[in-house]
Design a protein around this motif. Sequence first.
Motif, PDB file in Angstrom:
ATOM      1  N   PRO A 175      -2.555   5.203 -10.330  1.00  0.00           N
ATOM      2  CA  PRO A 175      -1.981   3.855 -10.191  1.00  0.00           C
ATOM      3  C   PRO A 175      -2.688   2.862 -11.112  1.00  0.00           C
ATOM      4  O   PRO A 175      -3.908   2.943 -11.332  1.00  0.00           O
ATOM      5  N   THR A 176      -1.916   1.954 -11.666  1.00  0.00           N
ATOM      6  CA  THR A 176      -2.465   1.023 -12.654  1.00  0.00           C
ATOM      7  C   THR A 176      -2.997  -0.280 -12.047  1.00  0.00           C
ATOM      8  O   THR A 176      -3.494  -1.140 -12.776  1.00  0.00           O
ATOM      9  N   ASP A 177      -2.902  -0.431 -10.748  1.00  0.00           N
ATOM     10  CA  ASP A 177      -3.384  -1.671 -10.102  1.00  0.00           C
ATOM     11  C   ASP A 177      -4.873  -1.820 -10.384  1.00  0.00           C
ATOM     12  O   ASP A 177      -5.672  -0.937 -10.053  1.00  0.00           O
ATOM     13  N   PRO A 178      -5.319  -2.938 -11.012  1.00  0.00           N
ATOM     14  CA  PRO A 178      -6.729  -3.089 -11.379  1.00  0.00           C
ATOM     15  C   PRO A 178      -7.670  -3.110 -10.195  1.00  0.00           C
ATOM     16  O   PRO A 178      -8.877  -2.861 -10.354  1.00  0.00           O
ATOM     17  N   LEU A 185       1.696   7.894  -5.861  1.00  0.00           N
ATOM     18  CA  LEU A 185       0.793   9.051  -5.965  1.00  0.00           C
ATOM     19  C   LEU A 185       1.534  10.357  -5.672  1.00  0.00           C
ATOM     20  O   LEU A 185       1.254  11.403  -6.292  1.00  0.00           O
ATOM     21  N   ILE A 186       2.462  10.298  -4.707  1.00  0.00           N
ATOM     22  CA  ILE A 186       3.236  11.505  -4.393  1.00  0.00           C
ATOM     23  C   ILE A 186       4.012  11.969  -5.632  1.00  0.00           C
ATOM     24  O   ILE A 186       4.069  13.171  -5.950  1.00  0.00           O
ATOM     25  N   ALA A 187       4.577  11.013  -6.329  1.00  0.00           N
ATOM     26  CA  ALA A 187       5.365  11.370  -7.512  1.00  0.00           C
ATOM     27  C   ALA A 187       4.489  11.877  -8.652  1.00  0.00           C
ATOM     28  O   ALA A 187       4.983  12.604  -9.541  1.00  0.00           O
ATOM     29  N   ASP A 188       3.201  11.509  -8.654  1.00  0.00           N
ATOM     30  CA  ASP A 188       2.331  11.875  -9.774  1.00  0.00           C
ATOM     31  C   ASP A 188       1.583  13.182  -9.538  1.00  0.00           C
ATOM     32  O   ASP A 188       0.852  13.650 -10.424  1.00  0.00           O
ATOM     33  N   THR A 230      -2.349  15.744   1.240  1.00  0.00           N
ATOM     34  CA  THR A 230      -2.560  14.513   2.044  1.00  0.00           C
ATOM     35  C   THR A 230      -2.928  13.383   1.098  1.00  0.00           C
ATOM     36  O   THR A 230      -3.905  13.495   0.344  1.00  0.00           O
ATOM     37  N   ILE A 231      -2.153  12.330   1.171  1.00  0.00           N
ATOM     38  CA  ILE A 231      -2.385  11.162   0.305  1.00  0.00           C
ATOM     39  C   ILE A 231      -2.614   9.935   1.200  1.00  0.00           C
ATOM     40  O   ILE A 231      -1.837   9.658   2.119  1.00  0.00           O
ATOM     41  N   VAL A 232      -3.688   9.221   0.922  1.00  0.00           N
ATOM     42  CA  VAL A 232      -4.022   8.009   1.686  1.00  0.00           C
ATOM     43  C   VAL A 232      -4.324   6.877   0.709  1.00  0.00           C
ATOM     44  O   VAL A 232      -4.969   7.096  -0.335  1.00  0.00           O
ATOM     45  N   ALA A 233      -3.833   5.711   1.024  1.00  0.00           N
ATOM     46  CA  ALA A 233      -4.133   4.496   0.241  1.00  0.00           C
ATOM     47  C   ALA A 233      -4.481   3.383   1.220  1.00  0.00           C
ATOM     48  O   ALA A 233      -3.935   3.315   2.334  1.00  0.00           O
ATOM     49  N   VAL A 282       0.838  -1.199   0.000  1.00  0.00           N
ATOM     50  CA  VAL A 282       0.000   0.000   0.000  1.00  0.00           C
ATOM     51  C   VAL A 282       0.876   1.254   0.000  1.00  0.00           C
ATOM     52  O   VAL A 282       0.588   2.237  -0.709  1.00  0.00           O
ATOM     53  N   PHE A 283       1.957   1.233   0.768  1.00  0.00           N
ATOM     54  CA  PHE A 283       2.818   2.412   0.832  1.00  0.00           C
ATOM     55  C   PHE A 283       3.515   2.658  -0.501  1.00  0.00           C
ATOM     56  O   PHE A 283       3.836   3.807  -0.842  1.00  0.00           O
ATOM     57  N   THR A 284       3.730   1.588  -1.254  1.00  0.00           N
ATOM     58  CA  THR A 284       4.299   1.766  -2.599  1.00  0.00           C
ATOM     59  C   THR A 284       3.371   2.619  -3.452  1.00  0.00           C
ATOM     60  O   THR A 284       3.814   3.501  -4.216  1.00  0.00           O
ATOM     61  N   HIS A 285       2.057   2.369  -3.337  1.00  0.00           N
ATOM     62  CA  HIS A 285       1.101   3.182  -4.101  1.00  0.00           C
ATOM     63  C   HIS A 285       1.062   4.615  -3.582  1.00  0.00           C
ATOM     64  O   HIS A 285       0.848   5.563  -4.373  1.00  0.00           O
TER      65      HIS A 285
END
Length: 444
Positions: free
Chosen positions: A69-72, A51-54, A144-147, A44-47
């Motif tokens: 993110p491309t995760d289906p 997102l931070i980079a995008d 703020t980014i949450v996944a 999850v932290f990878t996503h």
Amino acid sequence: MRRRLTSRIIILSVFWVAIALVATAALLTWLYRDHIEQHYDAHVFTHVEELIADVTVRPDGQPYLYRQPTDPRFYRANSGWYWQVVIGGRILAKSDSLGDRDLDISELNFDENHDAQILLDPLGQRLRARVVHVMPQNIDEEVTIVATAPEIQIQDDVADFGWHIALAFAVLGLGLTMAVLVQVFVALRPLKAIREAIGEVHAGHIDRLPRDFPLDVQPLVSELNSLIDHNETVLKRARTQLADLAHVLNTPLTVIRNEARSIHSKQGQLILDQAHTMSGAIDHYLSRARISGQKNVMGYRTSIKSVIDDLSFAMNRIYENRDITLELCSKGDCRFRGEVQDLEEMLGNLLDNACKWATKRVEVRCGLDGDRLSIFFDDDGPGIAEEELQAVTQRGKKLDENAPGYGQGLSIVREIAELYNGHLTLGKSELGGLSAELELPAVI
């Protein structure tokens, strides 16, 4: 209730094997859960980092997310895999899996370690969330980014792992139990062999325990053999002392009887009768004392046929003028579990009694019934009236006062038989005379 040593070892071994397997399974399941949670949180932290980079800024200065993110799983509705980007209190972007709903992140804690936290989605599903506050370049507001990932998947993975562990440990437990059974039966085989050998000695098949046992139990075997030797030595010494005592007492009694015969009066006859009574009592009680010390000793066995053959030879010599026919019929190898002297005394009295009253024929039969043997003495003499059969086995009882003897024979037979847990039964013989059945313990 006492359990066998084998049962105790097996029960304790299986119990501790079960405890160890259950504890190990619980520990492995806990370790696997911890591992899978860390794996999900890292994924999850990878996503979150993606997102931070995008997050970037358009030429007009407005922030936007130029790539999702491309995760289906983020595109499957209500999947529990969500992400959401918030800038200045407003939602910049969110995953398609949220639909028209938003994540309520107001209860989340914002720390520098970005540890996983539990969050409820709009449907009440438990989620594992990772949240980060950042200040990207060219953006004046905090982002703020949450996944999230659904906790139910972790539970399902752990449950599936638990079933596999349970199946594997069940097979392992069965294998360990079989190993315990084999180990116990193999390890305790010498003790079983000792028990069987003691039974063989007690039954009279062997005299001593074999000496080919393992070194661990050989001292026990040696001590048992020493105990058997000691008991036999003590009994032989006691038998010798009893014989000496009988000799010491019978010698003066013989002198008294001889002197009493020279006194031709009622007093002389009284002295003679009392001396006979004392001699019979001495023989009787010395015999009882000797047998009481031997009847439960291991290792004694006596062949019925050999004793009967010896007695028959003696009876033929004693009653050779009466032309009595002695017949012996033995079914199987009859062996008495006791001393030869006791058997000779019992059979000698019964055979002498049969020959004394027989007209022409005496039959001796022997048969086995499990661990008991029965010896029958039948004669063609006058027999005994049925109402007198019980009285004739009492000590000193004589139905014919003119017959030789002191009336001790049948009573001695009965008492010796009872000391061996046997009995003497008198009845009517098919030959017309008396039938005596002697039941005794047999060697099987």
